[in-house]
Design a protein around this motif. Structure first.
Motif, PDB file in Angstrom:
ATOM      1  N   GLN A 149       1.145  -0.996  -0.384  1.00  0.00           N
ATOM      2  CA  GLN A 149       0.249   0.093   0.427  1.00  0.00           C
ATOM      3  C   GLN A 149       0.446   1.110   0.077  1.00  0.00           C
ATOM      4  OE1 GLN A 149      -2.952  -0.385   3.134  1.00  0.00           O
ATOM      5  NE2 GLN A 149      -3.680  -1.721   2.433  1.00  0.00           N
ATOM      6  N   SER A 150       1.730   1.375   0.678  1.00  0.00           N
ATOM      7  CA  SER A 150       2.541   3.001   0.843  1.00  0.00           C
ATOM      8  C   SER A 150       3.583   2.901  -0.281  1.00  0.00           C
ATOM      9  CB  SER A 150       3.867   2.038   2.452  1.00  0.00           C
ATOM     10  OG  SER A 150       3.205   1.822   3.654  1.00  0.00           O
ATOM     11  N   LEU A 151       3.554   1.740  -0.499  1.00  0.00           N
ATOM     12  CA  LEU A 151       4.973   1.871  -1.904  1.00  0.00           C
ATOM     13  C   LEU A 151       3.543   1.809  -3.322  1.00  0.00           C
ATOM     14  CD1 LEU A 151       7.522   0.848  -3.223  1.00  0.00           C
ATOM     15  CD2 LEU A 151       6.278  -1.536  -4.407  1.00  0.00           C
ATOM     16  N   THR A 152       2.594   1.215  -3.248  1.00  0.00           N
ATOM     17  CA  THR A 152       1.512   2.503  -4.385  1.00  0.00           C
ATOM     18  C   THR A 152       1.135   4.137  -3.895  1.00  0.00           C
ATOM     19  OG1 THR A 152       0.240   0.923  -4.714  1.00  0.00           O
ATOM     20  CG2 THR A 152      -0.723   2.163  -5.152  1.00  0.00           C
ATOM     21  N   ARG A 153       1.277   4.377  -2.586  1.00  0.00           N
ATOM     22  CA  ARG A 153       1.484   5.723  -2.388  1.00  0.00           C
ATOM     23  C   ARG A 153       2.890   6.878  -2.917  1.00  0.00           C
ATOM     24  NH1 ARG A 153      -1.760   4.017   2.253  1.00  0.00           N
ATOM     25  NH2 ARG A 153       0.985   4.341   3.177  1.00  0.00           N
ATOM     26  N   GLU A 154       3.647   6.209  -2.363  1.00  0.00           N
ATOM     27  CA  GLU A 154       5.067   6.576  -3.535  1.00  0.00           C
ATOM     28  C   GLU A 154       5.220   7.072  -3.823  1.00  0.00           C
ATOM     29  OE1 GLU A 154       6.655   8.436  -1.170  1.00  0.00           O
ATOM     30  OE2 GLU A 154       6.014   7.528   1.080  1.00  0.00           O
ATOM     31  N   THR A 155       4.945   5.815  -4.968  1.00  0.00           N
ATOM     32  CA  THR A 155       5.477   5.829  -6.397  1.00  0.00           C
ATOM     33  C   THR A 155       4.311   6.990  -6.785  1.00  0.00           C
ATOM     34  OG1 THR A 155       3.882   3.605  -7.069  1.00  0.00           O
ATOM     35  CG2 THR A 155       6.354   3.911  -6.770  1.00  0.00           C
ATOM     36  N   GLN A 156       3.038   7.494  -6.735  1.00  0.00           N
ATOM     37  CA  GLN A 156       2.492   8.343  -6.943  1.00  0.00           C
ATOM     38  C   GLN A 156       2.925   9.443  -7.063  1.00  0.00           C
ATOM     39  OE1 GLN A 156      -1.756   6.695  -5.753  1.00  0.00           O
ATOM     40  NE2 GLN A 156      -1.938   5.963  -7.341  1.00  0.00           N
ATOM     41  N   ARG A 157       2.852   9.853  -5.376  1.00  0.00           N
ATOM     42  CA  ARG A 157       3.561  10.925  -4.437  1.00  0.00           C
ATOM     43  C   ARG A 157       4.975  10.982  -5.511  1.00  0.00           C
ATOM     44  NH1 ARG A 157       7.057  13.394  -1.128  1.00  0.00           N
ATOM     45  NH2 ARG A 157       7.544  11.100  -0.688  1.00  0.00           N
ATOM     46  N   LEU A 158       5.618  10.829  -5.716  1.00  0.00           N
ATOM     47  CA  LEU A 158       7.001  11.071  -6.202  1.00  0.00           C
ATOM     48  C   LEU A 158       7.334  11.459  -7.329  1.00  0.00           C
ATOM     49  CD1 LEU A 158       9.289   8.343  -4.041  1.00  0.00           C
ATOM     50  CD2 LEU A 158       8.961  10.568  -3.693  1.00  0.00           C
ATOM     51  N   ALA A 159       5.624  10.592  -8.624  1.00  0.00           N
ATOM     52  CA  ALA A 159       5.872  10.369 -10.068  1.00  0.00           C
ATOM     53  C   ALA A 159       5.205  12.212 -10.227  1.00  0.00           C
ATOM     54  CB  ALA A 159       4.918   9.649 -10.197  1.00  0.00           C
ATOM     55  N   ARG A 160       5.042  13.054  -9.473  1.00  0.00           N
ATOM     56  CA  ARG A 160       4.781  13.723  -9.883  1.00  0.00           C
ATOM     57  C   ARG A 160       6.042  15.336 -10.288  1.00  0.00           C
ATOM     58  NH1 ARG A 160       1.004  14.569  -4.090  1.00  0.00           N
ATOM     59  NH2 ARG A 160      -1.096  13.214  -4.692  1.00  0.00           N
ATOM     60  N   ASP A 161       7.069  14.914  -9.631  1.00  0.00           N
ATOM     61  CA  ASP A 161       8.209  15.676  -9.917  1.00  0.00           C
ATOM     62  C   ASP A 161       9.395  14.828 -10.058  1.00  0.00           C
ATOM     63  OD1 ASP A 161       7.368  17.803  -9.179  1.00  0.00           O
ATOM     64  OD2 ASP A 161       7.225  17.314  -6.614  1.00  0.00           O
ATOM     65  N   GLY A 162       8.733  13.172 -10.581  1.00  0.00           N
ATOM     66  CA  GLY A 162       9.780  11.977 -10.995  1.00  0.00           C
ATOM     67  C   GLY A 162      10.932  12.568 -10.220  1.00  0.00           C
ATOM     68  N   ASP A 163      11.235  12.518  -8.971  1.00  0.00           N
ATOM     69  CA  ASP A 163      11.807  12.246  -7.821  1.00  0.00           C
ATOM     70  C   ASP A 163      11.831  10.193  -7.881  1.00  0.00           C
ATOM     71  OD1 ASP A 163      11.460  14.928  -6.581  1.00  0.00           O
ATOM     72  OD2 ASP A 163      10.580  14.210  -4.727  1.00  0.00           O
ATOM     73  N   CYS A 267      10.791   8.137 -10.355  1.00  0.00           N
ATOM     74  CA  CYS A 267       8.831   8.195 -10.489  1.00  0.00           C
ATOM     75  C   CYS A 267       8.329   8.081 -11.575  1.00  0.00           C
ATOM     76  CB  CYS A 267       8.282   7.396  -9.407  1.00  0.00           C
ATOM     77  SG  CYS A 267       8.899   6.900  -7.524  1.00  0.00           S
ATOM     78  N   GLN A 268       7.394   7.130 -12.183  1.00  0.00           N
ATOM     79  CA  GLN A 268       6.507   7.976 -13.278  1.00  0.00           C
ATOM     80  C   GLN A 268       5.825   7.276 -13.378  1.00  0.00           C
ATOM     81  OE1 GLN A 268       9.079   6.634 -17.393  1.00  0.00           O
ATOM     82  NE2 GLN A 268      10.478   7.554 -16.172  1.00  0.00           N
ATOM     83  N   PRO A 269       4.321   8.689 -13.911  1.00  0.00           N
ATOM     84  CA  PRO A 269       3.461   8.000 -13.450  1.00  0.00           C
ATOM     85  C   PRO A 269       3.035   7.006 -13.922  1.00  0.00           C
ATOM     86  CG  PRO A 269       2.963  10.449 -14.090  1.00  0.00           C
ATOM     87  CD  PRO A 269       4.993   9.589 -14.971  1.00  0.00           C
ATOM     88  N   SER A 270       3.589   5.967 -15.048  1.00  0.00           N
ATOM     89  CA  SER A 270       3.238   4.751 -16.130  1.00  0.00           C
ATOM     90  C   SER A 270       3.773   3.826 -15.063  1.00  0.00           C
ATOM     91  CB  SER A 270       3.518   4.975 -17.149  1.00  0.00           C
ATOM     92  OG  SER A 270       5.098   4.960 -17.691  1.00  0.00           O
ATOM     93  N   ARG A 271       4.799   4.362 -14.169  1.00  0.00           N
ATOM     94  CA  ARG A 271       5.228   2.786 -13.121  1.00  0.00           C
ATOM     95  C   ARG A 271       4.601   2.165 -11.572  1.00  0.00           C
ATOM     96  NH1 ARG A 271      11.711   4.690 -14.065  1.00  0.00           N
ATOM     97  NH2 ARG A 271      12.644   3.915 -15.933  1.00  0.00           N
ATOM     98  N   MET A 272       4.164   0.979 -11.667  1.00  0.00           N
ATOM     99  CA  MET A 272       4.050   0.554 -10.625  1.00  0.00           C
ATOM    100  C   MET A 272       4.962   0.344  -9.798  1.00  0.00           C
ATOM    101  SD  MET A 272       0.636   0.814 -11.832  1.00  0.00           S
ATOM    102  CE  MET A 272       1.061   2.758 -11.855  1.00  0.00           C
ATOM    103  N   GLY A 273       4.215   0.124  -8.071  1.00  0.00           N
ATOM    104  CA  GLY A 273       5.451  -0.239  -7.321  1.00  0.00           C
ATOM    105  C   GLY A 273       5.700  -1.874  -7.217  1.00  0.00           C
ATOM    106  N   ASP A 274       5.104  -2.315  -8.076  1.00  0.00           N
ATOM    107  CA  ASP A 274       5.502  -3.554  -7.768  1.00  0.00           C
ATOM    108  C   ASP A 274       7.605  -3.454  -9.354  1.00  0.00           C
ATOM    109  OD1 ASP A 274       3.150  -4.813  -7.276  1.00  0.00           O
ATOM    110  OD2 ASP A 274       2.099  -4.765  -8.868  1.00  0.00           O
ATOM    111  N   LEU A 275       7.036  -3.227  -9.523  1.00  0.00           N
ATOM    112  CA  LEU A 275       8.235  -2.726 -10.280  1.00  0.00           C
ATOM    113  C   LEU A 275       9.336  -2.764  -9.723  1.00  0.00           C
ATOM    114  CD1 LEU A 275       7.682  -0.507 -13.760  1.00  0.00           C
ATOM    115  CD2 LEU A 275       7.786  -2.832 -13.716  1.00  0.00           C
ATOM    116  N   TRP A 276       9.247  -2.094  -8.617  1.00  0.00           N
ATOM    117  CA  TRP A 276      10.588  -1.813  -7.702  1.00  0.00           C
ATOM    118  C   TRP A 276      11.025  -3.169  -7.518  1.00  0.00           C
ATOM    119  CZ3 TRP A 276       8.520   2.547  -9.820  1.00  0.00           C
ATOM    120  CH2 TRP A 276       9.263   3.544  -9.667  1.00  0.00           C
TER     121      TRP A 276
END
Length: 308
Positions: A149-163, A267-276
């Motif tokens: 759950q946290s990974l999903t939230r973090e990837t979405q949050r960080l994707a906003r700035d490509g962090d 992070c990118q909008p198209s990348r899901m947390g499962d990739l990590w």
């Protein structure tokens, strides 16, 4: 213990001042004077409850509520509508959109205080139950469910700035042999000691450590590039070695060691947390294949891989 935070959203400063005077003794109060400002503040630092005016220029309260409930990171925030409208249709519309209550203006201090208090306490209890559901009973770390759950939230949050985001996976070397040699109670103690070492190594407030399953653990490191991930992995390895837990069944060391894999990428909008997770697990396998008690780090943007 920090006080709950209330976000007051109203385009009339006088209304904000009245509600602030009622609530400031018991809560941390912040405010927004427009719908867009409210959304920005909620995304930056989610409050415990939002008092939301219905009639505002630009984004009205209904639209703000719709966007909040449509955002996975904010959907669970309790919203109480505040309005001078004594209109049942408006009240029903707000409740149907996910608001938990309605307070009419002019504000009655005792009613506002009671309703806010009730809903903040309900949220505290829900959060407590949710925490129990996502905590590993043996170690006190987050469990696999919460990690995902946290990974999903973090990837979405960080994707906003490509962090950057990094994920570490680690496994206790030859743990079956440890259990066979010392018994399962000793194995449980070993797992708890490794969990504590993990918490000492991944110690930033934003880092998350979890028991992934059995003798396998994972860490989420928001904002960490490959070099930062490698430094955390090295610290994990050192912390585990410093425990000096005897392990006669190990083929690599007389004490307990861990094999570690880390994956880093922007992070990118198209990348899901499962990739990590998949990439970190792949690097963990490389560490095991290389002889265990190893760290393998991969930047899966450049495909650069380093083992140490």
């Amino acid at each position: 213990m920090s006080r709950p935070t209330i976000l007051i959203v109203d385009d009339e400063i006088a209304n904000i001042e009245i509600m602030n005077a009622v609530l400031e003794d018991d809560y941390e109060v912040c405010f927004a004077t427009s719908g867009q400002q409210a959304l920005d503040l909620a995304r930056e630092a989610p409050p415990d409850l939002i008092l939301l005016d219905v009639l505002m220029p630009g984004l009205d309260g209904f639209e703000v509520c719709r966007q909040l409930k449509g955002d996975p990171l904010l959907a669970d925030l309790p919203v109480i509508f505040t309005t001078g409208l004594g209109d049942t249709d408006h009240e029903m519309r707000g409740l149907s959109m996910g608001a938990i209550d309605y307070v009419t203006k002019p504000i009655q201090p005792a009613i506002l205080r009671a309703r806010v208090g009730n809903h903040v306490e309900l949220k505290r209890l829900r959060d407590q139950l949710a925490s129990m559901a996502v905590t590993d009973g043996l170690t006190g770390l987050s469990n696999r469910r919460y990690l995902q759950q946290s990974l999903t939230r973090e990837t979405q949050r960080l994707a906003r700035d490509g962090d950057w985001l990094s994920v570490i996976m680690l496994d206790i070397d030859f743990f079956k042999q440890f259990n066979d040699t010392y018994g399962h109670p000793a194995g449980d103690r070993c797992i708890k000691m490794i969990a504590a070492a993990l918490m000492r190594a991944a110690k930033r407030a934003s880092d998350l450590s979890a028991r992934y399953g059995g003798e396998e653990f994972a860490c989420i490191l928001p904002g960490a590039d490959p070099r930062a991930a490698e430094l955390v992995a090295q610290e994990i390895r050192l912390q585990v070695q410093s425990l000096n837990i005897p392990h006669e069944g190990s083929r690599v060391s007389p004490i307990v060691t861990v094999s570690i894999g880390a994956a880093s990428a922007r992070c990118q909008p198209s990348r899901m947390g499962d990739l990590w997770i998949e990439e970190a697990d792949r690097q963990l396998y490389r560490s095991k294949q290389s002889g265990r008690d190893r760290i393998t780090v991969c930047d899966f943007d450049s495909r650069r891989i380093e083992t140490c």
